[in-house]
Design an enzyme around this catalytic site. Structure first.
Site, PDB file in Angstrom:
ATOM      1  CB  THR A   1     -46.002  -2.407  25.214  1.00 14.18           C
ATOM      2  OG1 THR A   1     -46.274  -1.791  23.954  1.00 14.18           O
ATOM      3  CG2 THR A   1     -44.850  -3.370  25.066  1.00 14.18           C
TER       4      THR A   1
ATOM      5  CD  GLU B   1     -41.175  -2.969  25.444  1.00 16.88           C
ATOM      6  OE1 GLU B   1     -41.344  -3.137  26.667  1.00 16.88           O
ATOM      7  OE2 GLU B   1     -41.734  -2.068  24.798  1.00 16.88           O
TER       8      GLU B   1
END
Ligand code: AMP
Length: 543
Positions: A186, A331
């Site tokens: 991320t 996620e």
């Protein structure tokens, strides 16, 4: 009593085996960095994936060893998706748009043993090569006669030569369905980026669910163009879901401008395309300016950032292309919701439908979404109450890979998405805001903290706050608000020049605003909401 059915692990090898067996002749078309259009089939992808597996055995890569890719959307990348994961290794897709320093950090953190990269990324690899001593093999995604020669990069391997020196006979290993299959970092808001490690099980279930009719509705009659990159969140799972559905797949390579996309869509009979709003903005501009129509495109998945209602209207009413607004995140593998209307909503007037389609849609089977207030109280699904959006389900992250801080990311089993949302009585989620302050430019994140830290390193800067300003092409562009040290001088140009070489060019702020002070909150944090209100009419300089 246990059920008496057979036990088979959900595995990525089963996807490619299935595609080869059932849809072997379905085409995979790729615009290559070489400039030409390459055609292959699912059967050939499967064969070459097995050659990759044998090649990785020859490198003596162990189970779960990481293989990095720095590559565009194309057939070779697809082959690696399968050859690496199905043989038990972990595919680590690296976002080439990050700053080289960050890329080197990511490759080292993941402990990539092999990195496969496109020839276009040679300068990038040159910049990081020495910083990544644990990478044993650097593979260039090209034929032997196109190999770059560079004294600074000894031992580069040609991908084609490598796989062609290995047999296509290989038996995929039995793999625990909870074993790691791929990973993606991320963008870190604070500190380093964090890695999400997907499993075979999460990947297969995500592919199943996202292919369903109320989601992307994929079938072998579809020709699918993933404009969303394979180097970030697995191109929304399309490399896997299209294998289940037996779709023709059309990869645009680096050609994401409106003209290239349109031509590819028309020549390859594309029926579904998936991408971020900024990419579709370029496409629509090209189509409108040249008085064109879409002859086969009938739906487009738009996500990664909120799809503006005006865009939905143009696609739907101007061109008869259904917009499937989708929301998700790294996620969540990444798809959490898709906005496909219910039967009774299809009778609503067009303007009402656009309003509904501007919502991010309903959770897929396999995902649960709820909103909570600051005290952790569950909020009603009334389309009005808004709160922190939390997720749980088969393809939601449980914990990050080797995180900097070891505290669990889950709250009572729920993953806090960092987004603020409402949920209506029909289950339609609408993202109202992001509770962090990242800036999204052209579908890519910019860390405001990183931009601030650089400004703060300038001797004349006392305080700095970075916020996003709306931009017609890129959605948002960063500006940096600066309080100068007493008596110190620095110009706008000097400050912007200070960023050069420290971040990627596109991450450099568009403007500098000098202020006397930056509003501060009660807990000593900068109040960026106030700053945004103050600068709402700020005009960015034309570039
Ligand atoms: P990433 O992990 O880079 O995919 O970014 C995920 C974030 O992008 C989400 O948490 C949202 O803030 C934002 N996002 C993704 N899709 C949408 C959407 N359709 N509308 C609004 N924000 C979105």
């Amino acid at each position: 009593m246990l059920g008496l059915m057979q036990r088979h692990s959900l595995s990525i090898s089963s996807l490619i085996d299935f595609a080869e067996r059932q849809h072997g002749d379905a085409e995979i078309v790729s615009r290559r960095v070489e400039g030409d259009l390459h055609r292959t089939t699912w059967a050939a992808v499967a064969r070459r994936a097995r050659q990759i597996a044998n090649g990785l055995e020859a490198f003596q890569l162990a189970f779960s060893d990481r293989v990095g890719t720095i590559a565009w959307n194309g057939y070779r990348h697809l082959e690696l998706y399968y050859g690496v994961s199905a043989s038990g290794r972990v595919l680590h897709t690296v976002n080439p748009r990050l700053h080289p320093e960050q890329i080197a950090w990511i490759i080292n953190h993941a402990e990539d043993r092999v990195v496969c990269f496109e020839t276009t990324f040679l300068p990038l690899v040159k910049a990081i090569y020495k910083e990544c001593p644990k990478v044993k093999h650097w593979i260039v995604l090209c034929e032997a006669d196109r190999m770059p020669t560079d004294d600074d990069l000894p031992g580069l391997i040609s991908y084609e030569e490598w796989i062609n020196s290995h047999s296509d006979q290989y038996r995929w290993p039995e793999i625990d369905e909870y074993a790691a299959s791929s990973m993606c970092y991320t963008s870190g808001t604070t500190g380093h980026p964090k890695a999400v490690v997907y499993s075979h099980r999460s990947t297969v279930l995500h592919a199943y669910a996202s292919a369903l009719p109320n989601a992307f509705g994929l079938s072998e009659r579809d020709s699918v163009l993933p404009a969303v990159p394979m180097f970030h969140v697995n191109s929304w799972g399309l490399p896997y879901s299209t294998a289940i559905a037996g779709c023709k797949v059309v990869f645009p390579g680096p050609g994401l401008d409106g003209k290239s996309l349109y031509e590819l869509m028309e020549s390859e009979g594309v029926t579904l395309a998936a991408g971020v709003p900024t990419v579709w903005q370029g496409l629509l501009e090209h189509v409108k300016q040249n008085g064109l129509r879409f002859s086969t495109l009938n739906r487009t998945v738009v996500g990664g950032a909120a799809c503006p209602p005006a865009m939905i209207q143009v696609f739907q009413e101007g061109f008869g292309v259904e917009v499937l607004h989708a929301w998700g995140m790294t996620e969540l593998s990444p798809i959490g919701t898709v906005c496909s209307l219910k039967n009774n909503q299809l009778n609503l007037p067009p303007e009402e439908q656009v309003k509904l389609r501007a919502k991010q849609g309903r959770a897929l089977y396999g995902i649960e979404l709820e909103i909570f207030d600051e005290l952790g109280k569950l909020l009603p699904h009334d389309g009005k109450a808004y709160g922190s959006l939390m997720a749980r389900g088969h393809w939601v992250v449980g914990e990050y890979f080797r995180p900097d801080d070891l505290s669990s990311s889950l709250v009572n089993g729920w993953f806090p998405t960092g987004d603020v949302a409402t949920i209506d009585g029909d289950g339609f989620v609408q993202i109202t805001d992001r509770n962090k302050d990242m800036i999204k430019s052209g579908g890519e994140w910019i860390s405001s903290i990183e931009i601030e830290n650089i400004a703060m390193a300038h001797p004349s800067v006392q305080m700095a706050a970075c916020i996003g300003i709306k931009h017609p092409k890129w959605d948002e562009r960063p500006i940096i608000c600066v309080v100068k040290r007493p008596g110190a001088e620095v110009t706008r140009e000097e400050l912007l020049a200070f960023y050069e070489g420290k971040v990627s060019k596109w991450q450099i702020p568009d403007d500098v605003v000098f202020l006397d002070s930056i509003p501060m909150g009660a807990t000593g944090k900068m109040l960026k909401t106030k700053l945004r209100e103050h600068l709402i009419n700020h005009r960015l300089p034309q570039t």
